[in-house]
Design a protein around this motif. Sequence first.
Motif, short mmCIF file in Angstrom:
data_model
loop_
_atom_site.label_atom_id
_atom_site.label_comp_id
_atom_site.label_asym_id
_atom_site.label_seq_id
_atom_site.Cartn_x
_atom_site.Cartn_y
_atom_site.Cartn_z
N TRP A 1 -1.15 -4.77 7.70
CA TRP A 1 -2.56 -4.45 7.94
C TRP A 1 -2.71 -2.94 7.93
CZ3 TRP A 1 -5.21 -2.75 12.66
CH2 TRP A 1 -6.58 -2.95 12.62
N ILE A 2 -3.68 -2.44 7.20
CA ILE A 2 -3.95 -1.01 7.19
C ILE A 2 -4.89 -0.71 8.34
CG2 ILE A 2 -4.91 0.93 5.90
CD1 ILE A 2 -4.20 -0.60 3.33
N ALA A 3 -4.40 0.04 9.29
CA ALA A 3 -5.17 0.35 10.50
C ALA A 3 -6.27 1.37 10.16
CB ALA A 3 -4.25 0.90 11.57
N PRO A 4 -7.35 1.36 10.95
CA PRO A 4 -8.40 2.37 10.73
C PRO A 4 -7.84 3.78 10.90
CG PRO A 4 -9.12 0.69 12.29
CD PRO A 4 -7.67 0.46 12.04
N PRO A 5 -8.31 4.74 10.10
CA PRO A 5 -7.77 6.10 10.16
C PRO A 5 -7.83 6.72 11.56
CG PRO A 5 -9.24 5.86 8.29
CD PRO A 5 -9.33 4.59 9.08
N GLU A 6 -8.89 6.42 12.31
CA GLU A 6 -9.03 7.03 13.63
C GLU A 6 -8.04 6.46 14.66
OE1 GLU A 6 -12.03 3.71 13.20
OE2 GLU A 6 -11.52 5.44 11.99
N SER A 7 -7.32 5.39 14.31
CA SER A 7 -6.36 4.80 15.24
C SER A 7 -5.07 5.63 15.34
CB SER A 7 -6.01 3.38 14.81
OG SER A 7 -5.21 3.39 13.64
N SER B 1 0.82 -1.22 0.00
CA SER B 1 0.00 0.00 0.00
C SER B 1 0.86 1.27 0.00
CB SER B 1 -0.96 -0.02 1.19
OG SER B 1 -1.93 0.99 1.07
N TRP C 1 -2.56 5.13 13.42
CA TRP C 1 -1.53 4.32 12.77
C TRP C 1 -1.76 4.34 11.27
CZ3 TRP C 1 -3.54 0.03 16.34
CH2 TRP C 1 -2.96 0.13 17.60
#
Length: 85
Positions: free
Chosen positions: A25-31, A6, A33
Amino acid sequence: MTYTFSGVELEERTCPHCGEELSPWIAPPESGWGVIVVCNNNKCPHYVGSECDIANKRDDSNLGCRYAENPDNKYTPFNLLAWTR
């Protein structure tokens, strides 16, 4: 060895608990990360029984912890909350 996921260059990493290759793993934007790397081995000793290691959680909660590392922070390890069932 490195690879691109990515648009992010990552090192090939293995779990220190079970030796399996960590998966990007693409972390959720609100995390906060971006891309992290996670051990997805359901038989990993770090993951097995981890639902009992979380303090102050509800008895009916199915949360446990997977081993993960943050490439943006020099691959610093952390516990990633995960669904265990």
